[in-house]
Design a protein around this motif. Structure first.
Motif, PDB file in Angstrom:
ATOM      1  N   ALA B  85      -0.014  13.350  -1.323  1.00 46.89           N
ATOM      2  CA  ALA B  85      -0.585  14.704  -1.200  1.00 46.89           C
ATOM      3  C   ALA B  85      -0.935  15.242   0.165  1.00 46.89           C
ATOM      4  CB  ALA B  85      -2.017  14.323  -1.855  1.00 46.89           C
ATOM      5  N   VAL B  86      -1.240  16.350   0.300  1.00 46.64           N
ATOM      6  CA  VAL B  86      -1.307  17.200   1.605  1.00 46.64           C
ATOM      7  C   VAL B  86      -2.804  16.385   1.736  1.00 46.64           C
ATOM      8  CG1 VAL B  86      -1.976  19.340   2.173  1.00 46.64           C
ATOM      9  CG2 VAL B  86      -0.645  19.303   0.292  1.00 46.64           C
ATOM     10  N   GLY B  87      -3.284  16.560   3.092  1.00 47.83           N
ATOM     11  CA  GLY B  87      -4.556  16.167   3.478  1.00 47.83           C
ATOM     12  C   GLY B  87      -4.576  15.169   4.682  1.00 47.83           C
ATOM     13  N   SER B  88      -5.490  14.286   4.540  1.00 50.15           N
ATOM     14  CA  SER B  88      -5.647  13.131   5.429  1.00 50.15           C
ATOM     15  C   SER B  88      -4.540  13.240   6.658  1.00 50.15           C
ATOM     16  CB  SER B  88      -6.078  12.010   4.894  1.00 50.15           C
ATOM     17  OG  SER B  88      -6.300  11.063   5.761  1.00 50.15           O
ATOM     18  N   ALA B  89      -4.980  13.064   7.716  1.00 48.37           N
ATOM     19  CA  ALA B  89      -4.203  12.535   8.816  1.00 48.37           C
ATOM     20  C   ALA B  89      -3.676  11.316   8.696  1.00 48.37           C
ATOM     21  CB  ALA B  89      -5.117  12.950   9.956  1.00 48.37           C
ATOM     22  N   VAL B  90      -4.563  10.630   7.880  1.00 46.77           N
ATOM     23  CA  VAL B  90      -4.459   9.211   7.464  1.00 46.77           C
ATOM     24  C   VAL B  90      -3.334   8.920   6.620  1.00 46.77           C
ATOM     25  CG1 VAL B  90      -5.350   7.018   7.443  1.00 46.77           C
ATOM     26  CG2 VAL B  90      -6.894   9.015   8.170  1.00 46.77           C
ATOM     27  N   SER B  92      -0.547   9.461   6.715  1.00 47.79           N
ATOM     28  CA  SER B  92       0.821   9.199   7.476  1.00 47.79           C
ATOM     29  C   SER B  92       0.775   7.718   7.950  1.00 47.79           C
ATOM     30  CB  SER B  92       1.020  10.163   8.648  1.00 47.79           C
ATOM     31  OG  SER B  92      -0.230  10.278   9.279  1.00 47.79           O
ATOM     32  N   THR B  93      -0.291   7.149   7.465  1.00 50.05           N
ATOM     33  CA  THR B  93      -0.271   5.597   8.092  1.00 50.05           C
ATOM     34  C   THR B  93      -0.165   4.814   6.564  1.00 50.05           C
ATOM     35  OG1 THR B  93      -2.683   5.146   7.434  1.00 50.05           O
ATOM     36  CG2 THR B  93      -1.868   6.011   9.559  1.00 50.05           C
ATOM     37  N   SER B  94       0.339   3.654   6.629  1.00 48.55           N
ATOM     38  CA  SER B  94       0.490   2.995   5.113  1.00 48.55           C
ATOM     39  C   SER B  94      -0.908   2.568   4.622  1.00 48.55           C
ATOM     40  CB  SER B  94       1.404   1.962   5.378  1.00 48.55           C
ATOM     41  OG  SER B  94       1.148   1.334   6.498  1.00 48.55           O
ATOM     42  N   TYR B  95      -1.984   2.489   5.281  1.00 48.44           N
ATOM     43  CA  TYR B  95      -3.047   1.734   5.149  1.00 48.44           C
ATOM     44  C   TYR B  95      -3.559   2.377   3.828  1.00 48.44           C
ATOM     45  CZ  TYR B  95      -7.660   0.067   5.378  1.00 48.44           C
ATOM     46  OH  TYR B  95      -8.663  -0.671   4.811  1.00 48.44           O
ATOM     47  N   THR B  96      -3.905   3.877   3.769  1.00 46.26           N
ATOM     48  CA  THR B  96      -4.506   4.168   2.684  1.00 46.26           C
ATOM     49  C   THR B  96      -3.610   4.417   1.530  1.00 46.26           C
ATOM     50  OG1 THR B  96      -3.846   6.515   3.551  1.00 46.26           O
ATOM     51  CG2 THR B  96      -6.074   5.882   3.465  1.00 46.26           C
ATOM     52  N   LYS B 111       3.255  15.279   2.925  1.00 45.81           N
ATOM     53  CA  LYS B 111       3.451  16.445   2.863  1.00 45.81           C
ATOM     54  C   LYS B 111       2.934  17.331   4.060  1.00 45.81           C
ATOM     55  CE  LYS B 111       4.653  17.998  -1.798  1.00 45.81           C
ATOM     56  NZ  LYS B 111       4.530  18.475  -3.027  1.00 45.81           N
ATOM     57  N   PRO B 112       3.265  18.357   4.552  1.00 44.09           N
ATOM     58  CA  PRO B 112       4.558  19.139   4.495  1.00 44.09           C
ATOM     59  C   PRO B 112       5.734  18.065   5.011  1.00 44.09           C
ATOM     60  CG  PRO B 112       3.467  19.868   6.184  1.00 44.09           C
ATOM     61  CD  PRO B 112       2.483  19.089   5.745  1.00 44.09           C
TER      62      PRO B 112
END
Lengths: 479, 126
Positions: B85-90, B92-96, B111-112
Motif C-alpha cells: 500500500a501507499v504510505g509509510s516510508a517504512v 520500503s523496508t521489509s520490517y513492517t 507503490k508508486p
C-alpha cells in the motif's frame, strides 16, 4: 470592605456603662445602639443587624447568656463580646465556649474596650471574607463545565462538582469520602493522581493524561490535568483533577486523519499508474522518443515522484498523530537502525558518500512504535544523504547514557543557517538555498521526526554551522 | 524454452497495463487479473511462473491471496511480488511487511512502483 460605620449594639442594664461605652466607641467612629435588657437587645438585633454585640452577662428580664443563646440561634454568624465582673469570670469563659468572640472584665479601661472591639470586628470581617471566598469558589467550581475532583492527602474525595458527578453517573453522597481509586474508573487518571499525591515533580505535560468513557463511536474523550495543593511548608495536602472534554477535538482529528488517508490513497493510486506508463514511454517501449521527449518524460516522472513522496509523508504524519502507525512495544533500537540502513545504503552509495555506523551493544529498550522509530532514522539519515554533497561523510551513532538512549546523525554537508534552525522542524518548511534548489523534498520529514520524538517523551536537538554540516541528536528515555 | 508466464493482479487497469507492457517488452508472457478472486481463478486455470500482486484490491486483498497461495501445497512454490500500500516510508523496508504476516511474499515493492525494479525482481525470482 464597606465604608459605612460599623454598628455596635450595647446590651447592659446599667445606663452608666452604656453611656461610657457609647462615648468611647463613638469617638472612634462606630455607630452605637443600645438596649437595657436581653429582650430589648433581641429586638434591636432583629431591627438593626449590628456588626457586633457587647453584652453584659448580669441583667434583669433576660440575662446575657440567654440573650446570646437566642440571638445566635437566629443569627448564627453574629459576633459578640461579653462584659462581666471579676466574680463571674467563669461565666465569661462559658459564654465564649458557646460562641462569644471575646470577653471584657469590668472595670475596663477605654483602651482595653477599643482593643477588644477592634479585634472582634476584625475577626468577624475575616470570617466573612473566608465565607464569601468559600461560596465564590464553590459556585465557580459548580458552574464549570469541566469535571473537578478534589482529594485529601489520603486520597479520599472531598469535592466533586456536578459536571464530574454527571460524567461518573454518580451522586455526591456516594463519592465524597470514598478513595479516588473507587471514584474514577480510569487507570490513567489513577496513576496521575497517585503520582501527584506522592509529590513527584512533574512537567505540566506529564501531569496530564487522556481517558475515554465508552468504547463505541460515541465514546467521550477527556484530557485530565492533575495538580497538588501545598500547605505553608510546601507539603502536599491534597490534589485536584480537572477533566476537560476533548471529544470534539478527538473526532475532528479522526476525521482529518481519515480525510488525509483517503485523499492520499486516491492520489497515489492513479499516480502510480501514470508513473508506470511514463516509465514505459521513457524507455521507448511504445516506440522510440526524441531526446527532448525523453528528458521531458523523465522530468514528469520526477515531479510525480515528488507528489507521491508528499502523500507518503502526509500519510505517515496523520498515522503517527492518530496513533495508528502500529502497536507500542519495548523496542530494541539497534536492529531497527540496521533495518532502516538497508534502505539507505543504496542512495548513499549512489552519491559516493561514506556512511559510518556505530551501534553500542546491550542497549536498554525504549517504549515506542517500531514503525515510528524507523521513520525517525529514515528521515534523519535520508536528509543527510539528500542534502550532503557527493562524496560527503555521514555518521550515525547509537549509545546509552544514564537512563537515556542517544541517537546522533551527523554529516559534513552545507549545514543550516542559525536563523533557520528552529523553523526546520515546522511542517512544510524547507531551507532554500541556490545550492539545494534542485533537491526535491516535502518539508515534512523533520516534522515527522519531531512528532515521533515528542510521542516517545524524548528530546530532539540540532547543532549546525553553515558550511560545517549538521548534527541531529535524539535522546529517548529508556523503558 | 517457452516464454515465462507472469500474472499481474491489480484493480488499477492502467497500472496492470503499464506492468504488462514493461514485462512484455522484456520477453515475458503476461496474464492480467483485476481483483483477488479473479487472480486465484486465473492461477488455478493456468499456473503462472510468478505473480505480481497488489495489496489493496476488492473482493480479496493481496495479503489474503498471498496467504492462500503460500498455504497451498500446489501453489506454494510460485514466487509472489507484493505491491504494498501507499504510505509509510517504512513500507520500503521489509520490517513492517513481515510483521503480522503468517505467510510472506517473496518480495515487496512499495507503490508508486518502479517498473524496472519489478522487472529486476521478476528476473531474480523466476
Amino acid at each position: 470592605m464597606s465604608q459605612t460605620a460599623r454598628r455596635i449594639l450595647v446590651v447592659d442594664d446599667e445606663q452608666r456603662v452604656r453611656q461610657a461605652i457609647e462615648r468611647v466607641l463613638g469617638e472612634s467612629g462606630y455607630e452605637i445602639i443600645t438596649a437595657s435588657d436581653g429582650r430589648q437587645g433581641l429586638e434591636m438585633v432583629a431591627a438593626h443587624a449590628p456588626d457586633l454585640v457587647l453584652v453584659d452577662l448580669m441583667m434583669p428580664v433576660m440575662d446575657g447568656m440567654e440573650f446570646l443563646d437566642q440571638a445566635r440561634r437566629r443569627y448564627p454568624g453574629l459576633s459578640s463580646v461579653v462584659i462581666t465582673g471579676f466574680a463571674t469570670l467563669d461565666k465569661a469563659v462559658e459564654a465564649m465556649k458557646q460562641g462569644a468572640d471575646d470577653f471584657l472584665a469590668k472595670p475596663f479601661k477605654p483602651r482595653e474596650l477599643k482593643l477588644v472591639v477592634e479585634r472582634a470586628l476584625k475577626r468577624a470581617a475575616t470570617l466573612q471574607d473566608i465565607s464569601i471566598e468559600k461560596s465564590r469558589t464553590r459556585a465557580l467550581i459548580n458552574a464549570m463545565s469541566n469535571g473537578v475532583l478534589v482529594v485529601n492527602p489520603d486520597g479520599e474525595a472531598v469535592l466533586a462538582n456536578p459536571a464530574l458527578l454527571n460524567l461518573l453517573e454518580r451522586k455526591e453522597e456516594g463519592v465524597i469520602g470514598q478513595p479516588y481509586q473507587e471514584v474514577v474508573p480510569w487507570a490513567e487518571v489513577k496513576m496521575c493522581l497517585a503520582a501527584t499525591l506522592r509529590g513527584e515533580e512533574r512537567k505540566p505535560e506529564q501531569a496530564r493524561c487522556v481517558c475515554r468513557q465508552g468504547d463505541d463511536e460515541d465514546a467521550l474523550h477527556f484530557q485530565v490535568s492533575c495538580a497538588p495543593f501545598h500547605d505553608a511548608r510546601n507539603a502536599v495536602v491534597g490534589a485536584v483533577a480537572v477533566f476537560d472534554d476533548v471529544t470534539a477535538w478527538h473526532r475532528l482529528d479522526q476525521y482529518k486523519s481519515q480525510f488525509v488517508t483517503t485523499v492520499a490513497h486516491d492520489i497515489v493510486s492513479p499516480l502510480a499508474a501514470v508513473q508506470g506508463q511514463l516509465q514505459n514511454l521513457g524507455k521507448g517501449l511504445l516506440g522510440p522518443l526524441e531526446e527532448a521527449q525523453t528528458v521531458l518524460v523523465e522530468r514528469a516522472r520526477t515531479r510525480l515522484q515528488g507528489v507521491a513522496d508528499l502523500c507518503r509523508d502526509l500519510l505517515d504524519l496523520s498515522k503517527i498523530e492518530a496513533g495508528a502507525m502500529g502497536q507500542q512495544s519495548r523496542l530494541d533500537l539497534a536492529p531497527l537502525v540496521q533495518e532502516a540502513l538497508k534502505v539507505l545504503g543504496g542512495p548513499a552509495e549512489a552519491k559516493g558518500q561514506s556512511l559510518a555506523v556505530e551501534l553500542a551493544s546491550g542497549l536498554p529498550p525504549v517504549l515506542g512504535v517500531a514503525e515510528e522509530f524507523l521513520d525517525v532514522v529514515l528521515n534523519l539519515v535520508g536528509n543527510a544523504i539528500k542534502y550532503t554533497q557527493d562524496g560527503g561523510e555521514i555518521s550515525l551513532r547509537l549509545w546509552a547514557e544514564g537512563s537515556e538512549l542517544l541517537l546522533e546523525v551527523a554529516d559534513n554537508g552545507p549545514g543550516i543557517p542559525p536563523e533557520e534552525q528552529d523553523a526546520v522542524f515546522k511542517r512544510f518548511h524547507r531551507v532554500r538555498t541556490p545550492e539545494n534548489r534542485h533537491i526535491t523534498g516535502t518539508g515534512l520529514g523533520l516534522a515527522i521526526v519531531k512528532r515521533v520524538v515528542d510521542n516517545l517523551h524524548g528530546k530532539l536537538s540540532l547543532r549546525s554551522q553553515p558550511g560545517q554540516g549538521c548534527r541531529f541528536l535524539v535522546s529517548l528515555p529508556a523503558a | 524454452m517457452a516464454e515465462k508466464y507472469v500474472l499481474v493482479v491489480d484493480d488499477d487497469l492502467d497500472l496492470v497495463e503499464a506492468i504488462a507492457t514493461n514485462l512484455g517488452a522484456r520477453g515475458y508472457e503476461v496474464g492480467k487479473a483485476y481483483d483477488g478472486e479473479e487472480g486465484l481463478e486465473s492461477i488455478k486455470e493456468r499456473r503462472p511462473d510468478l505473480v505480481v500482486l497488489d495489496v489493496m484490491m476488492p473482493k480479496k486483498d493481496g495479503y489474503q491471496v498471498c496467504e492462500e497461495l503460500k498455504n497451498s501445497d500446489e501453489f506454494r512454490d510460485i514466487p509472489v511480488i507484493l505491491l504494498t500500500a501507499v504510505g509509510s516510508a517504512v513500507s520500503s523496508t521489509s520490517y513492517t511487511h513481515r510483521d503480522g504476516m503468517t505467510n510472506e511474499a517473496d518480495e515487496y515493492v512499495a507503490k508508486p512502483v518502479d517498473l524496472d525494479r519489478v522487472a529486476e525482481l521478476v528476473a531474480e525470482l523466476i
